[in-house]
Structure formats: C-alpha cells, structure tokens
Design an enzyme around this catalytic site. Structure first.
Site, PDB file in Angstrom:
ATOM      1  N   GLU A  43     -11.316   0.303  -3.636  1.00 37.57           N
ATOM      2  CA  GLU A  43     -10.651   0.840  -2.446  1.00 37.57           C
ATOM      3  C   GLU A  43      -9.429   1.643  -2.859  1.00 37.57           C
ATOM      4  O   GLU A  43      -9.170   1.850  -4.037  1.00 37.57           O
ATOM      5  CB  GLU A  43     -10.253  -0.308  -1.504  1.00 37.57           C
ATOM      6  CG  GLU A  43      -9.374  -1.356  -2.143  1.00 37.57           C
ATOM      7  CD  GLU A  43      -9.209  -2.609  -1.304  1.00 37.57           C
ATOM      8  OE1 GLU A  43      -9.937  -2.769  -0.308  1.00 37.57           O
ATOM      9  OE2 GLU A  43      -8.344  -3.436  -1.654  1.00 37.57           O
ATOM     10  N   ASP A  98       0.816  -1.218   0.000  1.00 39.88           N
ATOM     11  CA  ASP A  98       0.000   0.000   0.000  1.00 39.88           C
ATOM     12  C   ASP A  98       0.849   1.267   0.000  1.00 39.88           C
ATOM     13  O   ASP A  98       0.641   2.173   0.813  1.00 39.88           O
ATOM     14  CB  ASP A  98      -0.944   0.015   1.213  1.00 39.88           C
ATOM     15  CG  ASP A  98      -1.730  -1.270   1.363  1.00 39.88           C
ATOM     16  OD1 ASP A  98      -2.128  -1.834   0.325  1.00 39.88           O
ATOM     17  OD2 ASP A  98      -1.947  -1.711   2.511  1.00 39.88           O
TER      18      ASP A  98
END
Length: 502
Positions: free
Chosen positions: A173, A14
């Site tokens: 997301e 991420d």
C-alpha cells in the site's frame, strides 16, 4: 547539529510532503476526526507548525456515519505549476478524490472524485503533462494499481492496471511515484502498518512499468529491531534545495511489556542515501534513531506553543478537533464570551454518531491537561467533563453529572465490555477545575475547587488505551465533552480555558 524524532509527535500518521522554494508542506491522515487532513508548514523539515486543515467543510468531508478508524485514510500532497493538490480516500463514503488550491493557508476546492478503486492514492505529474493516479488495491492481487486521469475533471483516460505487487509482504500500500534521473521510482509500504511494517521500492524507464524491484529491499524497516521506534513505514521522499534527499514516514514508540502504543502513529524524518547503482536507502542502512544528524538542513528555532487556550478568539485553534462533525448546535465560542460552550447531544462517548466533543491529540508521554468547567446540570443524564479517548469502547473520563436528581463528580472507565464508575462524590458547586496528568504508564485524574491543591480521584493505565488493546489506527485524544446520555441536554457546559502542558 542534531534533531529529534518524531518531528511531529502524537497521532499524525501517513505523512506526505512537498516543497515550493524554501517552504515545505506536509499532510497526515485524520480518520474520523473533523476537520480532515492536518496541514503543516516548515522551513527545515524538522520544525513543523500546523497552519490548518485541508478539509474544513462538510461539502468536502462528511463523517457523520463514519466508524472508529474510518473516514480519511492516507493523503498525498503535491505541487504542480502554481497549484497544490491533495488526494486521499474517504473510506466511509465517496472513495478517492482530490482537492486543490493556490494558497495552502486558505481554503481548498470541493472534491474532485476519481473513479478508481483502492486506498492511499498518489498523484504524479509527468514532464509531458500526463497525470498518473496510483492506488493500493487487490482486484488482481494486492499491489499498486494505476491509471492516467484528466486533472481538470478527475476522469480516467486509461484503464486501471496493476503495475507492481511489491516483494511479497502483506498489504502492499501507500504507493508514491517519482521521476528521479533516468528512472521512475515506485515506492510502497508492505507488511501492514504494525510491527512488520517496511518500505520497498522498484524502478522503471516508464511511469507505468514494468518495474524492477530494488535488490536492497526493504529500504526502511525496524522489524525485529531492539529500538525505541517500531513499525516504520509509509514513506514519502522529498528533495531539499541543496539537492539532498530526505524521507518522512510513520513510526510508533511503544512502551511497557508487553509493548503497547497509545500516542498513535507519528511522523518521523530521515536522510536518504543513494547506492552506486542508483537505489535510495532510508536512514542508516534502513533504520533510524530518535537522535539523528541534521546534516545540511537549515535548522530553524521552534516557537514554544502556548500552554493555555482562553477561548477568546472567534475561531478554534487549528489543533482542536471534533469527532465526526462540527455540529454548530453543539458548540459555541460566542454564546458566552471568552468561553467554549458545549451542549450535550443524545450521543454519549460509548457510541458512534456526533457527540459534543472538542479535543486535541495527546502528543507527549508526560503531559497535563487542565480545564475550568462551569456546569449546572438541570436534568438527569446530563454530563460534562474531560475524556481521555482512544475510541468509543476504550476511554476514561472525569466529569460532573446528574443522576437521581443528585449532582455528582465521577471518574469512569470504559474498557471494551467492562464499564464502571470507579469513584464518585456529591458535588454542589457550579465550578470545578478538572485535571488529567499523564506519564508513560498511567493517567491520574483529579480536581481542584476554589484554587485549592488538586485532589486525585482516579487512575487508569495508558496501556489499556493502546492500539494493541483498543485496536484501530488512531491515537489518544484529550477532550472536553458534554452529553445528555440519550436525551438532548438543556444545560450548557462552559469551559473558560484549557491547558496542555508538557
């Protein structure tokens, strides 16, 4: 000139990046490990040096009750008018918040919480001073949800609205909002952070939409590709000093058949090309390779990290991590000068809670971890050694322990509900060198006494610690640990040094 992906290897998922002049700063997720949110610096986007963590205090991050793959989810880092901001989600308590600092090499503020549901928050500072907070949520269907906030207080200045549902892939997301040219671009990930992962983008004349989907979506995906890199997604865009655009994103490098990955999701880099009609495409028409052209990036030399940590400092190096909490009663660098001392808590590696655990990420398929341990257990159940750990249900360890008033060296596997001491011998010495050698498919566990050649004592498959078997969102750690296995230890475990070589 070429560079090699991943640019940050091992469990560093991420990624989010910002630039200040000639300097780049990057953060990644950290889940249940403490300190939280590793922080890196680079001059060229390729060579990264960890300069610390963002969340270093319990007031910022309390993970003591976090489960495996709980805790800190995807962060975003941004720079605005002299201040760095990092926003993230603690899914184990507190929700969405941000912290800030004027010096990323120093300490960051206490958390400012934002009353907005969802995960993977993004901060966007518009030209008129408005600050937009975007998260992934599913209140009215899965998608990107947005509000305006007061950056001084974190209070919402508008309702939370759904701005884009994505292109139909599951789990839309990781939203990031950018103003580029005449458009606001909203980039997300879809398909889940697994083999169907992909990056999609939309744009609008306004920061809150309506958003038009890119006709070339997905702009990054390795779905159904025969490549060494899979699950590419969760990207963040960055513009270099010369005006070119690049993307950092996560990916995995699975091995074996059936495929598995145990190093975790790693940080990759690729150039961004723009279509004639103004859409970004990452890499080579949405795919990337391990070897890629650096283009105009001003490649720097990368310092070679030291193999050995002698624990001569009064603070731990930035690559060391605790599991859930830095309980000061469980470790010390000053009790015995030049040693890391661990005192085992009641918590074992087979459960949640806070064990005596100091570990580092396995960042290379082929590597060796070696530690010199001095340990004389005085009561049954006391144990200290090295673990190779994915989570509390999947790990291997080689350790000294005491059972039935006998001191033993053991090699043990914990694989789901299967638990077994595979090998054990009586051990009389207070000192031992413990060794873990890894290649792509197997861990080999051994020991050495008094400088003798290693004696190999046990083996474990890497694949059985892979995410496809063990689950979760993290990667393998190689760690020094101690435990009383249900009781508090009274015997210190002294680690003189720890080597990580690759």
């Amino acid at each position: 000139m070429n560079y090699r992906n991943p640019v940050i290897s091992g469990f560093h998922p991420d990624p989010s990046v910002c630039r200040v002049g000639d300097d780049y700063y990057l953060v990644t997720s950290s889940f249940e490990y403490f300190p939280g949110v590793p922080l890196f610096h680079s001059k060229d986007l390729v060579h990264w040096q960890q300069i610390g963590h963002v969340l270093t205090r319990t007031e910022q991050l309390d993970l003591r009750t976090a489960g495996s793959s709980g805790g800190i989810y995807a962060p975003t880092i941004r720079y605005y008018k002299g201040t760095f901001y990092m926003t993230t989600t603690n899914v184990s308590g507190g929700g969405n918040f941000y912290v800030y600092t004027n010096d990323p090499h120093g300490s960051w503020s206490d958390p400012v919480y934002v009353d907005q549901p969802g995960i993977d928050p993004d901060l966007f500072f518009d030209d008129d001073g408005s600050v937009y907070y975007t998260t992934s949520h599913d209140a009215m269907g899965q998608g990107a949800y947005q509000s305006r906030i007061d950056i001084e207080t974190g209070k919402r200045l508008s309702d939370v609205i759904l701005v884009w549902k994505g292109t139909g892939g599951q789990y839309p997301e990781a939203p990031h909002l950018y103003q580029i040219g005449n458009y606001y671009y909203l980039m997300i990930s879809e398909g889940g952070t697994e083999y169907g992962h992909m990056v999609t983008v939309a744009r609008s004349k306004h920061p809150d939409g309506p958003f038009e989907s890119c006709p070339y979506n997905p702009i990054l995906s390795h779905r159904s590709q025969q490549k060494s890199i899979h699950a590419t997604g969760h990207a963040d865009l960055i513009q270099t000093q010369d005006g070119n655009w690049w993307a950092v994103f996560l990916g995995i490098r699975p091995i074996g058949y059936p495929q598995h990955h145990h190093l975790g999701r790693e940080t990759f880099l690729a150039p961004v090309n723009w279509t004639e009609d103004g859409w970004p495409i990452i890499g080579d028409n949405g795919t990337v390779s391990e070897i890629m052209s650096a283009g105009s990036l001003p490649l720097q030399s990368q310092p070679v990290p030291p193999v050995r940590d002698d624990f001569d400092s009064t603070t731990l190096a930035s690559f060391w991590n605790f599991l859930r909490s830095t309980d000061q009663e469980l470790w010390s660098l000053t009790e015995k000068k030049g040693y890391l001392t661990l005192y085992g808590s009641e918590v074992s590696l087979n459960e949640g809670g806070v064990p005596a655990f100091v570990g580092r990420r396995q960042q290379h398929f082929e590597c060796r971890s070696t530690a010199h341990l001095t340990f004389a257990p005085q009561q049954d159940g006391e144990e200290a050694g090295i673990t190779v750990l994915m989570n509390e249900r999947f790990h291997y360890e080689i350790a000294i322990t005491r059972s039935k008033e006998e001191r033993k060296l053991i090699f043990r596997r914990r694989l789901g509900s299967l638990w077994k001491v595979e090998n054990e011998i009586l051990w009389s010495s207070d000192s031992i060198v413990l060794i873990v050698h890894a290649d792509k498919t197997q861990y080999s566990f051994g020991y050495s006494d008094n400088g003798q050649e290693p004696v190999w004592f046990g083996h474990g498959e890497c694949g059985l610690l892979g995410t496809e078997v063990a689950g979760g969102f993290t990667g393998v750690f190689m760690a020094m640990y101690a435990t009383g296995n249900g009781v508090k230890s009274i015997s210190p475990a002294h680690f003189d040094w720890f080597d990580y070589d690759f």
